[in-house]
Write an enzyme that holds these catalytic residues in place. Structure first.
Site, short mmCIF file in Angstrom:
data_model
loop_
_atom_site.label_atom_id
_atom_site.label_comp_id
_atom_site.label_asym_id
_atom_site.label_seq_id
_atom_site.Cartn_x
_atom_site.Cartn_y
_atom_site.Cartn_z
N LYS A 84 6.73 9.56 -24.19
CA LYS A 84 7.82 8.75 -23.65
C LYS A 84 7.73 7.30 -24.12
CE LYS A 84 5.79 8.70 -18.95
NZ LYS A 84 4.46 8.43 -19.47
N ARG A 137 7.64 6.41 -10.52
CA ARG A 137 6.67 7.50 -10.62
C ARG A 137 6.43 8.17 -9.28
NH1 ARG A 137 3.67 5.48 -15.41
NH2 ARG A 137 1.96 6.84 -16.00
N ARG A 191 -5.66 9.95 -28.69
CA ARG A 191 -5.06 8.62 -28.61
C ARG A 191 -6.12 7.53 -28.42
NH1 ARG A 191 -0.31 7.76 -24.19
NH2 ARG A 191 -2.08 7.70 -22.76
N ARG A 222 -7.13 5.69 -25.73
CA ARG A 222 -6.97 4.53 -24.87
C ARG A 222 -8.10 4.54 -23.84
NH1 ARG A 222 -1.18 4.42 -22.22
NH2 ARG A 222 -2.32 5.10 -20.36
N ARG A 239 -4.85 12.37 -14.22
CA ARG A 239 -3.49 11.84 -14.41
C ARG A 239 -2.46 12.96 -14.46
NH1 ARG A 239 -5.21 8.75 -19.10
NH2 ARG A 239 -3.10 8.70 -19.89
P1 AMP Z 1 1.18 4.58 -18.54
O1 AMP Z 1 0.94 3.62 -19.66
O2 AMP Z 1 2.63 4.66 -18.15
O3 AMP Z 1 0.57 5.93 -18.78
O4 AMP Z 1 0.44 3.97 -17.25
C1 AMP Z 1 -0.95 3.78 -17.24
C2 AMP Z 1 -1.46 3.66 -15.81
O5 AMP Z 1 -0.82 2.54 -15.16
C3 AMP Z 1 -1.16 4.86 -14.92
O6 AMP Z 1 -2.13 5.88 -15.04
C4 AMP Z 1 -1.16 4.20 -13.52
O7 AMP Z 1 -2.49 3.97 -13.09
C5 AMP Z 1 -0.53 2.84 -13.80
N1 AMP Z 1 0.94 2.87 -13.63
C6 AMP Z 1 1.90 2.66 -14.59
N2 AMP Z 1 3.13 2.77 -14.07
C7 AMP Z 1 2.97 3.05 -12.75
C8 AMP Z 1 3.85 3.30 -11.66
N3 AMP Z 1 5.19 3.30 -11.83
N4 AMP Z 1 3.31 3.56 -10.45
C9 AMP Z 1 1.98 3.55 -10.24
N5 AMP Z 1 1.09 3.35 -11.22
C10 AMP Z 1 1.56 3.10 -12.47
#
Ligand code: AMP
Length: 193
Positions: free
Chosen positions: A13, A88, A135, A137, A148
């Site tokens: 995404k 989310r 990836r 990260r 996750r």
């Molecule tokens: P992402 O880069 O979108 O995979 O986000 C990385 C991490 O940031 C996630 O595993 C969550 O810990 C936190 N995070 C990002 N967006 C949200 C959200 N909308 N609600 C809660 N935690 C978030």
């Protein structure tokens, strides 16, 4: 164009949201990117968020709501946006409905009347794990990845039905070459801004 990108971690995404935002010249707003920047800068928000992120858990809703509210009120968001990784949880989606009405000045309207589209990229778990492991990260180790995915299934996947019921869902098969996914998204989304 007001788009929400959903999908499990590793679905692509971020990549697709970035490509389309550049193409349509609208901001790509990734809550994960915003949070990671706060962690690096050791801001109070970053310090609060880091442990959740490292564990593969969601950061508390209230922190996300503050971040998104501030970001959506910046002038470049007037022209449209692609939100990547938010909402989310059902609570975040409900909050976002209210916020959309405020920022769009559409008094009395609710998010379900707004012209948003929620894109879901569907990818099987075994493909996700392989993609995430390659990836590299900081939060991409096997234990966190498993966590996750579980958090996604429990807390985020219900949003697919939430948006489908409102006829705002665009579901796309994300288990294909990146270019094919981009082309299908462009086709599915063009013309309905
Ligand atoms: P992402 O880069 O979108 O995979 O986000 C990385 C991490 O940031 C996630 O595993 C969550 O810990 C936190 N995070 C990002 N967006 C949200 C959200 N909308 N609600 C809660 N935690 C978030």
């Amino acid at each position: 164009m007001q788009l929400i990108f959903m999908g499990p971690p590793g679905a692509g995404k971020g990549t697709q949201a970035q490509l389309l935002a550049a193409l349509w010249k609208i901001p790509h707003i990734s809550t994960g990117d915003i949070l990671r920047a706060c962690v690096v800068a050791k801001t109070p928000l970053g310090l609060k968020a880091q442990a959740y992120m490292d564990a593969g858990d969601l950061v508390p809703d209230q922190l996300l709501m503050d971040i998104v509210q501030e970001r959506m009120n910046q002038p470049d968001a007037n022209a449209g946006w692609i939100l990547d990784g938010f909402p989310r949880t059902v609570a975040q989606a409900a909050f976002f409905d209210t916020l959309l009405c405020d920022v769009s000045g559409a008094g009395g309207k609710s998010g379900k009347d707004c012209d948003i589209r929620a894109v879901n990229l569907d990818v099987p778990d075994n493909v996700l794990v392989t993609r995430l492991l390659s990836r590299g990260r900081q939060d991409d180790n096997e234990e966190t990845i498993r966590r996750r995915l579980q958090v996604y299934r429990e807390q985020t996947e219900p949003l697919i039905e939430f948006y489908r019921a409102r006829e705002q869902l665009v579901a796309v098969d994300g288990d294909r070459d990146m270019e094919l996914v981009t082309a299908e998204l462009q086709q599915a989304l063009s013309g309905d801004s």
